[in-house]
Design a protein around this motif. Sequence first.
Motif, PDB file in Angstrom:
ATOM      1  N   ASP A  37       0.861  -1.188   0.000  1.00  0.00           N
ATOM      2  CA  ASP A  37       0.000   0.000   0.000  1.00  0.00           C
ATOM      3  C   ASP A  37       0.898   1.239   0.000  1.00  0.00           C
ATOM      4  O   ASP A  37       1.793   1.345   0.818  1.00  0.00           O
ATOM      5  CB  ASP A  37      -0.871  -0.013   1.258  1.00  0.00           C
ATOM      6  N   LEU A  38       0.654   2.130  -0.924  1.00  0.00           N
ATOM      7  CA  LEU A  38       1.434   3.374  -0.995  1.00  0.00           C
ATOM      8  C   LEU A  38       0.550   4.526  -0.561  1.00  0.00           C
ATOM      9  O   LEU A  38      -0.580   4.647  -1.032  1.00  0.00           O
ATOM     10  CB  LEU A  38       1.895   3.645  -2.429  1.00  0.00           C
ATOM     11  N   THR A  39       1.065   5.368   0.334  1.00  0.00           N
ATOM     12  CA  THR A  39       0.277   6.518   0.789  1.00  0.00           C
ATOM     13  C   THR A  39       1.195   7.714   1.026  1.00  0.00           C
ATOM     14  O   THR A  39       2.418   7.575   1.024  1.00  0.00           O
ATOM     15  CB  THR A  39      -0.446   6.231   2.127  1.00  0.00           C
ATOM     16  N   ALA A  40       0.566   8.859   1.232  1.00  0.00           N
ATOM     17  CA  ALA A  40       1.301  10.048   1.670  1.00  0.00           C
ATOM     18  C   ALA A  40       0.410  10.798   2.644  1.00  0.00           C
ATOM     19  O   ALA A  40      -0.820  10.685   2.592  1.00  0.00           O
ATOM     20  CB  ALA A  40       1.641  10.929   0.484  1.00  0.00           C
ATOM     21  N   HIS A  41       1.041  11.570   3.526  1.00  0.00           N
ATOM     22  CA  HIS A  41       0.246  12.370   4.464  1.00  0.00           C
ATOM     23  C   HIS A  41      -0.590  13.387   3.703  1.00  0.00           C
ATOM     24  O   HIS A  41      -0.171  13.890   2.657  1.00  0.00           O
ATOM     25  CB  HIS A  41       1.167  13.099   5.443  1.00  0.00           C
ATOM     26  N   VAL A  42      -1.759  13.676   4.251  1.00  0.00           N
ATOM     27  CA  VAL A  42      -2.677  14.604   3.595  1.00  0.00           C
ATOM     28  C   VAL A  42      -2.334  16.038   4.000  1.00  0.00           C
ATOM     29  O   VAL A  42      -2.121  16.327   5.177  1.00  0.00           O
ATOM     30  CB  VAL A  42      -4.134  14.253   3.976  1.00  0.00           C
ATOM     31  N   ASP A  43      -2.275  16.919   2.997  1.00  0.00           N
ATOM     32  CA  ASP A  43      -2.049  18.346   3.239  1.00  0.00           C
ATOM     33  C   ASP A  43      -3.428  19.004   3.385  1.00  0.00           C
ATOM     34  O   ASP A  43      -4.064  19.376   2.399  1.00  0.00           O
ATOM     35  CB  ASP A  43      -1.264  18.922   2.049  1.00  0.00           C
ATOM     36  N   PHE A  44      -3.882  19.120   4.633  1.00  0.00           N
ATOM     37  CA  PHE A  44      -5.247  19.609   4.865  1.00  0.00           C
ATOM     38  C   PHE A  44      -5.409  21.086   4.494  1.00  0.00           C
ATOM     39  O   PHE A  44      -6.500  21.512   4.166  1.00  0.00           O
ATOM     40  CB  PHE A  44      -5.651  19.376   6.330  1.00  0.00           C
ATOM     41  N   GLU A  45      -4.317  21.843   4.566  1.00  0.00           N
ATOM     42  CA  GLU A  45      -4.430  23.250   4.170  1.00  0.00           C
ATOM     43  C   GLU A  45      -4.846  23.343   2.696  1.00  0.00           C
ATOM     44  O   GLU A  45      -5.714  24.150   2.330  1.00  0.00           O
ATOM     45  CB  GLU A  45      -3.100  23.976   4.380  1.00  0.00           C
ATOM     46  N   ALA A  46      -4.216  22.512   1.865  1.00  0.00           N
ATOM     47  CA  ALA A  46      -4.538  22.540   0.430  1.00  0.00           C
ATOM     48  C   ALA A  46      -6.002  22.154   0.200  1.00  0.00           C
ATOM     49  O   ALA A  46      -6.682  22.735  -0.656  1.00  0.00           O
ATOM     50  CB  ALA A  46      -3.601  21.605  -0.323  1.00  0.00           C
ATOM     51  N   LEU A  47      -6.497  21.185   0.980  1.00  0.00           N
ATOM     52  CA  LEU A  47      -7.894  20.766   0.818  1.00  0.00           C
ATOM     53  C   LEU A  47      -8.850  21.867   1.292  1.00  0.00           C
ATOM     54  O   LEU A  47      -9.854  22.156   0.641  1.00  0.00           O
ATOM     55  CB  LEU A  47      -8.167  19.462   1.579  1.00  0.00           C
ATOM     56  N   ALA A  48      -8.522  22.491   2.436  1.00  0.00           N
ATOM     57  CA  ALA A  48      -9.393  23.550   2.971  1.00  0.00           C
ATOM     58  C   ALA A  48      -9.441  24.728   1.997  1.00  0.00           C
ATOM     59  O   ALA A  48     -10.501  25.298   1.737  1.00  0.00           O
ATOM     60  CB  ALA A  48      -8.879  24.007   4.339  1.00  0.00           C
ATOM     61  N   ARG A  49      -8.275  25.060   1.414  1.00  0.00           N
ATOM     62  CA  ARG A  49      -8.244  26.145   0.420  1.00  0.00           C
ATOM     63  C   ARG A  49      -9.113  25.821  -0.783  1.00  0.00           C
ATOM     64  O   ARG A  49      -9.855  26.676  -1.270  1.00  0.00           O
ATOM     65  CB  ARG A  49      -6.826  26.281  -0.125  1.00  0.00           C
ATOM     66  N   ALA A  50      -8.990  24.606  -1.276  1.00  0.00           N
ATOM     67  CA  ALA A  50      -9.780  24.195  -2.457  1.00  0.00           C
ATOM     68  C   ALA A  50     -11.269  24.295  -2.134  1.00  0.00           C
ATOM     69  O   ALA A  50     -12.076  24.716  -2.971  1.00  0.00           O
ATOM     70  CB  ALA A  50      -9.415  22.775  -2.878  1.00  0.00           C
ATOM     71  N   ALA A  51     -11.636  23.914  -0.909  1.00  0.00           N
ATOM     72  CA  ALA A  51     -13.049  23.969  -0.514  1.00  0.00           C
ATOM     73  C   ALA A  51     -13.536  25.407  -0.504  1.00  0.00           C
ATOM     74  O   ALA A  51     -14.632  25.716  -0.989  1.00  0.00           O
ATOM     75  CB  ALA A  51     -13.232  23.335   0.868  1.00  0.00           C
ATOM     76  N   MET A  52     -12.709  26.290   0.034  1.00  0.00           N
ATOM     77  CA  MET A  52     -13.146  27.687   0.152  1.00  0.00           C
ATOM     78  C   MET A  52     -13.225  28.347  -1.222  1.00  0.00           C
ATOM     79  O   MET A  52     -14.135  29.140  -1.480  1.00  0.00           O
ATOM     80  CB  MET A  52     -12.253  28.430   1.126  1.00  0.00           C
ATOM     81  N   ILE A  53     -12.303  28.002  -2.113  1.00  0.00           N
ATOM     82  CA  ILE A  53     -12.372  28.538  -3.481  1.00  0.00           C
ATOM     83  C   ILE A  53     -13.673  28.075  -4.148  1.00  0.00           C
ATOM     84  O   ILE A  53     -14.286  28.793  -4.934  1.00  0.00           O
ATOM     85  CB  ILE A  53     -11.132  28.090  -4.300  1.00  0.00           C
TER      86      ILE A  53
END
Length: 358
Positions: free
Chosen positions: A268-284
């Motif tokens: 299984d390959l994963t990476a930590h989630v960058d929540f700032e990037a997700l929150a920004r995308a949501a607000m845009i």
Amino acid sequence: MTALADILRKQIRTTGPLTVSQYMSACLLHPEHGYYTTQDAFGVDGDFTTAPEISQIFGEVIGLCVAQAWLDQGAPDAFALVELGPGRGTLIADVLRATLQVPGFHAAARLHLVEASRRMRALQAAALPAHAPAWHDTVETLPEDVPVFVIANEFFDALPIRQFQRDAKGWREVLIGLSETGQLQRGLSDAAPIDALEHRLDDTQPGALIETCAHGTAVVDAVARRIAQQGGMALIIDYGGWRSNGDTFQAVRAHRSVDPFSDPGRADLTAHVDFEALARAAMIAGCEASQLTDQGVFLERLGITPRAQTLARGLRGSALEAHVGAHRRLTHPDEMGSLFKVLGLFPGTESPPPGLDP
Ligand code: SAH
């Protein structure tokens, strides 16, 4: 070496090095050799254990959160109950069981599961015998006419990332090519000037490595647009933090960390989630994002401990020990309690989902 390693080596010889994102996509979702297409990854016998596989109380508490958010938004008489990347279907099955007593909730809900792997879809169908979910390959086909209540647990960490390393002037992208002996090996591209990374020159030093996940922000954009226009909310639960910093690309097999390049398609390959990037995308996209909240705090606020105590009354011996251990694993800061975070998305006209602050 795996069949997929041969395919990737051939591809690199023909068309040049791969981005980490191309490598990760192939390893996870290659139609014949991808990890999610071929392996039954979850649980004690699998490669990793997710929160819903640890204890039913996780899904029950999430179910009560979703039901309360639905009530708070006026109990709309038709809505989409959506899960992104439902794995074995355990979480959504627990959510559905916990909400059976909520008057009107089941009658109003239509179940939508976003799942790329056919194998996983079969497991989900088996876990939900009394329901007829609509499956989607991507979020783009989710309903556009009813409120969407969305759950995503350990989904965003599986989405392909790109990695960039900083030098004195700007960024170079991490690429996967071949060593002289033909082994997969990491290297760096020439200068890769990317507008979206310009602002990160302010808070990083030469040598720093950062990760981006365009797939993740595109998923949030599609979900957040619907929430803003149609109502509903999203709970994004995953490991990660506020703003990507450092190499978090990792491979896990049989509960152990392994080299992500040794057996492509088998781990299984994963990476930590960058929540700032997700929150920004949501607000845009016109949606509100809650404070990023530790999973342990979120679950406590929703009453996981009294729920666990009620269940404990019927247990003895090793079953009781396992139950107490599971509660600790989900909530304690030394276990999943603070590594895992929760981000809520909600319309500007509503309060955040229960357990989260605006
Ligand atoms: N939510 C589950 C499983 C998490 S594992 C749990 O908590 O146990 C990630 C899940 O996302 C798997 O079901 C996997 O097949 C699915 N998945 C991974 N990448 C995907 C993608 N790009 N599109 C849709 N589903 C994906």
